[in-house]
Design an enzyme around this catalytic site. Sequence first.
Site, PDB file in Angstrom:
ATOM      1  CG  ASP A 123     -21.031  45.632  31.140  1.00  0.00           C
ATOM      2  OD1 ASP A 123     -22.017  45.095  30.578  1.00  0.00           O
ATOM      3  OD2 ASP A 123     -19.867  45.234  30.980  1.00  0.00           O
ATOM      4  CE  LYS A 125     -21.591  41.727  30.783  1.00  0.00           C
ATOM      5  NZ  LYS A 125     -21.355  41.791  29.352  1.00  0.00           N
ATOM      6  CG  ASN A 128     -19.461  42.688  34.451  1.00  0.00           C
ATOM      7  OD1 ASN A 128     -18.519  41.979  34.116  1.00  0.00           O
ATOM      8  ND2 ASN A 128     -20.034  43.564  33.643  1.00  0.00           N
ATOM      9  CG  ASP A 141     -15.754  44.340  33.895  1.00  0.00           C
ATOM     10  OD1 ASP A 141     -15.256  45.400  33.451  1.00  0.00           O
ATOM     11  OD2 ASP A 141     -15.713  43.275  33.287  1.00  0.00           O
ATOM     12  CB  THR A 159     -25.463  39.831  25.752  1.00  0.00           C
ATOM     13  OG1 THR A 159     -26.863  39.635  25.907  1.00  0.00           O
ATOM     14  CG2 THR A 159     -24.893  40.429  27.018  1.00  0.00           C
TER      15      THR A 159
HETATM   16  P1  AMP Z   1     -11.626  39.980  34.464  1.00  0.00           P
HETATM   17  O1  AMP Z   1     -10.425  40.296  33.651  1.00  0.00           O
HETATM   18  O2  AMP Z   1     -11.931  41.028  35.477  1.00  0.00           O
HETATM   19  O3  AMP Z   1     -12.826  39.613  33.629  1.00  0.00           O
HETATM   20  O4  AMP Z   1     -11.268  38.690  35.316  1.00  0.00           O
HETATM   21  C1  AMP Z   1     -11.129  37.420  34.739  1.00  0.00           C
HETATM   22  C2  AMP Z   1     -11.572  36.340  35.721  1.00  0.00           C
HETATM   23  O5  AMP Z   1     -10.695  36.317  36.858  1.00  0.00           O
HETATM   24  C3  AMP Z   1     -12.946  36.595  36.317  1.00  0.00           C
HETATM   25  O6  AMP Z   1     -13.955  36.092  35.511  1.00  0.00           O
HETATM   26  C4  AMP Z   1     -12.847  35.863  37.660  1.00  0.00           C
HETATM   27  O7  AMP Z   1     -13.056  34.482  37.495  1.00  0.00           O
HETATM   28  C5  AMP Z   1     -11.412  36.068  38.059  1.00  0.00           C
HETATM   29  N1  AMP Z   1     -11.292  37.240  38.936  1.00  0.00           N
HETATM   30  C6  AMP Z   1     -11.135  38.520  38.536  1.00  0.00           C
HETATM   31  N2  AMP Z   1     -11.032  39.352  39.584  1.00  0.00           N
HETATM   32  C7  AMP Z   1     -11.129  38.596  40.684  1.00  0.00           C
HETATM   33  C8  AMP Z   1     -11.101  38.875  42.091  1.00  0.00           C
HETATM   34  N3  AMP Z   1     -10.964  40.128  42.529  1.00  0.00           N
HETATM   35  N4  AMP Z   1     -11.238  37.844  42.950  1.00  0.00           N
HETATM   36  C9  AMP Z   1     -11.386  36.585  42.480  1.00  0.00           C
HETATM   37  N5  AMP Z   1     -11.426  36.258  41.171  1.00  0.00           N
HETATM   38  C10 AMP Z   1     -11.290  37.234  40.283  1.00  0.00           C
END
Ligand code: AMP
Length: 258
Positions: A123, A125, A128, A141, A159
Amino acid sequence: MGRPLGKGQFGRVYLVRTKTRPAFILALKTIYKSEVIAAQLEAQVRREIEIQSNLRHPNVLRLYGYFHDEKRLFLMLEYAANGELYRQLAKRGRFSEKRSSRYVAQVADALRYLHSKRIIHRDIKPENLLLGLSGEIKLGDFGWSVHAPSNRRTTMCGTLDYLPPEMVEGRAHNNMVDNWALGVLAYEFICGFAPFEDKSGKGGTFMRIARVDLRFPLGISNEAKDLISRLLRYAPHDRLSFDGVLAHPWIQCYAKAS
Ligand code: AMP
C-alpha cells in the site's frame, strides 16, 4: 496527553509525553475495538501490529508497543514531526527532481529492508508516508502488508492508481507489487499526478495500467524517465530491484550532501 495529530479509520492519533522520566514524546494511536470488529478487520489489525513492532529502520515508522482497555487499543508510535508527505505534495503541486529523488531513495531503502524480512507492504502511496523532524521519510500504515509469499487475490478498494497489472487483473502477486508502486510514486512526485489516472474513471485507469500506457509530460529529465520506465514493467520479474534503484544515475546524482 497533547494535541490531536490526526484522525484515522478507527480513532484519533494524539501527541503524548510519557509520565516516566526522562520524558518521551510519542504519537498515540487509538483504535476502537468495536469498530474493528464491525469492519471484520481484526486479523488485519493484528497483522499490522505484529509486523510493525518487529521492524527497525530509519525510514520505517517505529511501533514501540501497545496496550488496551475494554474499548480501545493504543499503539505507541514514533512521532513524525513533519506530518504527512501527502500534504506537502498537495501544497506544492509537485516536487523538484532533486527532492523527489531523495524521497524515492529513502522509500527504496525502506522497502529493500522490508523485502529482506519477507514483508510486502502493498500500500505504497503518498498518504502512507510521514516525515520526521529532519524531513526524512517514515513509512507507515502496515494495514495491507503481508508476509510473503502471498497468493491471495486482491480485494480492490480505494484508488486503483498504485495497483500493478497483476493486481488489477486479479492474478496472484508477489513482492514486486512494491517495486511497481515505487515507480508510480516517483512519477507522482515529479509530475504532480499519478501516471495512469484517467478522466473517464476507474475503467479507464484499469485499461491504462493493464497496457502500461506510460506517458510523460514535457520537462522531465531522461534519467527520471529511465528509472520510472524500469520500475513500471508489465512482468513483475522485469522490474528494477531496489539495489538497482539505489545505484541508478537519477538517485546517485542527487545523493550527495546539499
Ligand atoms: P492513521 O490512522 O494512521 O491514518 O493516522 C491518522 C492521521 O494522524 C495521519 O494522517 C497523520 O496526519 C496523523 N498521524 C498518524 N500517525 C502519526 C505519527 N506517528 N506522527 C505524526 N502524525 C501522525
